[in-house]
Motif scaffolding. Structure first.
Motif, PDB file in Angstrom:
ATOM      1  N   HIS A   1       7.275  13.352 -36.688  1.00  0.00           N
ATOM      2  CA  HIS A   1       7.637  12.482 -35.565  1.00  0.00           C
ATOM      3  C   HIS A   1       9.024  12.801 -35.015  1.00  0.00           C
ATOM      4  N   ALA A   2      10.061  12.710 -35.844  1.00  0.00           N
ATOM      5  CA  ALA A   2      11.435  12.923 -35.393  1.00  0.00           C
ATOM      6  C   ALA A   2      12.126  13.901 -36.335  1.00  0.00           C
ATOM      7  N   ALA A   3      13.149  14.569 -35.838  1.00  0.00           N
ATOM      8  CA  ALA A   3      13.884  15.513 -36.686  1.00  0.00           C
ATOM      9  C   ALA A   3      15.277  15.742 -36.123  1.00  0.00           C
ATOM     10  N   ILE A   4      16.159  16.234 -37.009  1.00  0.00           N
ATOM     11  CA  ILE A   4      17.526  16.588 -36.649  1.00  0.00           C
ATOM     12  C   ILE A   4      18.007  17.562 -37.714  1.00  0.00           C
ATOM     13  N   ASP A   5      18.940  18.435 -37.367  1.00  0.00           N
ATOM     14  CA  ASP A   5      19.509  19.284 -38.414  1.00  0.00           C
ATOM     15  C   ASP A   5      20.758  18.616 -38.972  1.00  0.00           C
ATOM     16  N   ILE A   6      20.999  18.815 -40.262  1.00  0.00           N
ATOM     17  CA  ILE A   6      22.115  18.143 -40.934  1.00  0.00           C
ATOM     18  C   ILE A   6      23.349  19.013 -40.792  1.00  0.00           C
TER      19      ILE A   6
ATOM     20  N   ARG B   1      11.987  15.292 -31.433  1.00  0.00           N
ATOM     21  CA  ARG B   1      13.149  14.612 -30.868  1.00  0.00           C
ATOM     22  C   ARG B   1      13.690  13.586 -31.843  1.00  0.00           C
ATOM     23  N   ARG B   2      14.876  13.077 -31.534  1.00  0.00           N
ATOM     24  CA  ARG B   2      15.491  12.071 -32.395  1.00  0.00           C
ATOM     25  C   ARG B   2      14.926  10.679 -32.167  1.00  0.00           C
ATOM     26  N   ASP B   3      14.248  10.455 -31.057  1.00  0.00           N
ATOM     27  CA  ASP B   3      13.867   9.100 -30.666  1.00  0.00           C
ATOM     28  C   ASP B   3      12.416   8.759 -30.976  1.00  0.00           C
TER      29      ASP B   3
END
Length: 322
Positions: free
Chosen positions: A209-214, A143-145
């Motif tokens: 821990h956290a991740a997001i796609d660019i 998650r992002r948080d």
């Protein structure tokens, strides 16, 4: 060709995935969610002239329409269960549909996901809506948080390629003459046929821990993680990974040196993790900075000084922001 013949001809395919109990052809698809896993759902819209140039090859549009959605699953460490497709078409052009379906189904087969439903309508504007359904273990969803002070910040692959590819398509007269044709083709391919990092995301779900796609640019997407996690970050602009093609272009035109920080559409993964787990990263990735407790994002240039950007990331209503 009527709507139902169109669906049967271009989009109804056999599916070998045991999770798909019923696919295209009924009022609803039936999917079996694996035991002890949770369902993930993501939807993206692509509009001709807004998300891809009007003259983009239909194969590439089909590929990208699916890729950008699978990338959302990758960012959360999930695996795909099925996908639905909505098409709003100005006309039922057989050649366009054949190319689009080929690109869509080719990536679907590569990623092991089946088209399980959707809809088609007539519309003055070509618009594509894709919804992906995925599964993952509850304790391993990225998650992002969840970024923590002291975490490393890293990215997969290379950045800025798609942004330069878009410039090559939209303003070909500005492409540096020193750029070889094969490097130019590479950049345009990175724009039109991004690779969703599904395997990398599933691997990261074990320890990151956290991740997001660019999708909208490194700085903008990193800011989403910082805001959600209530932390800050410092990154080193000189550590942003570049392809040989991007490096050659930027050396020929230094005015674009901050483009890899702000350009979108690369669909690489941006993630944070405890430094003690870096040795578990067994795929190409680069550390570009670290998470800190103090809020805000600091970007350092080659001299170590804070870098001020003149442009932000992509906004769907405003476009690139100044």
């Amino acid at each position: 060709m009527n709507e139902f013949a169109l669906i049967r001809r271009y989009f109804q395919r056999d599916c070998a995935d045991p999770a798909v109990l019923l696919g295209v052809g009924d009022d609803c698809a039936l999917l079996k969610l694996p035991a002890d896993e949770i369902l993930l759902v993501s939807t993206d819209l692509l509009v001709a002239g807004r998300h891809f140039p009007m003259d983009t090859a239909p194969f590439d549009i089909g590929h990208k329409a699916l890729a950008v959605n699978l990338s959302d699953l990758a960012a959360m460490g999930a695996r795909p269960l099925g996908v639905t497709l909505g098409l709003a078409l100005p006309k039922a052009d057989a050649d366009w549909l054949a190319g689009f379906a080929e690109g869509f189904h080719a990536l679907a087969a590569e990623c092991g996901v089946c088209l399980v439903g959707g809809d088609t309508v007539a519309s003055p504007q070509l618009t594509i809506a894709v919804t992906v359904l995925g599964a993952g273990q509850a304790g391993r969803i990225l998650r992002r948080d969840a970024a923590k002070p002291g975490d490393l910040i890293a990215v997969t692959g290379t950045l800025g390629d798609a942004g330069l590819g878009l410039r090559a398509v939209m303003t070909p007269e500005r492409v540096p003459a020193v750029l070889p044709r094969d490097e130019l083709d590479f950049l345009v391919a990175r724009l039109n046929r991004p690779s969703p990092r599904l395997a990398e995301g599933q691997r990261l779900s074990v320890f990151a821990h956290a991740a997001i796609d660019i999708s909208d640019g490194l700085v903008q997407d990193l800011t989403h993680i910082l805001d959600a996690s209530g932390v800050g970050a410092e990154i080193d602009a000189t550590r942003i990974p570049l392809s040989a093609a991007a490096r050659n272009w930027l050396q020929a035109d230094p005015t674009l040196d901050t483009l890899p920080l702000t350009a979108g559409d690369d669909y690489e993964l941006l993630f944070t993790l405890d430094p003690a787990h870096w040795d578990q990263v067994d795929f190409p990735a680069t550390v570009i900075g670290s998470i800190r407790a103090e809020p805000g994002l600091v970007i350092r240039d080659a001299a170590g000084n804070p870098l001020t950007l003149s442009q932000g990331g992509f906004d769907h209503f405003a476009g690139p922001t100044a």
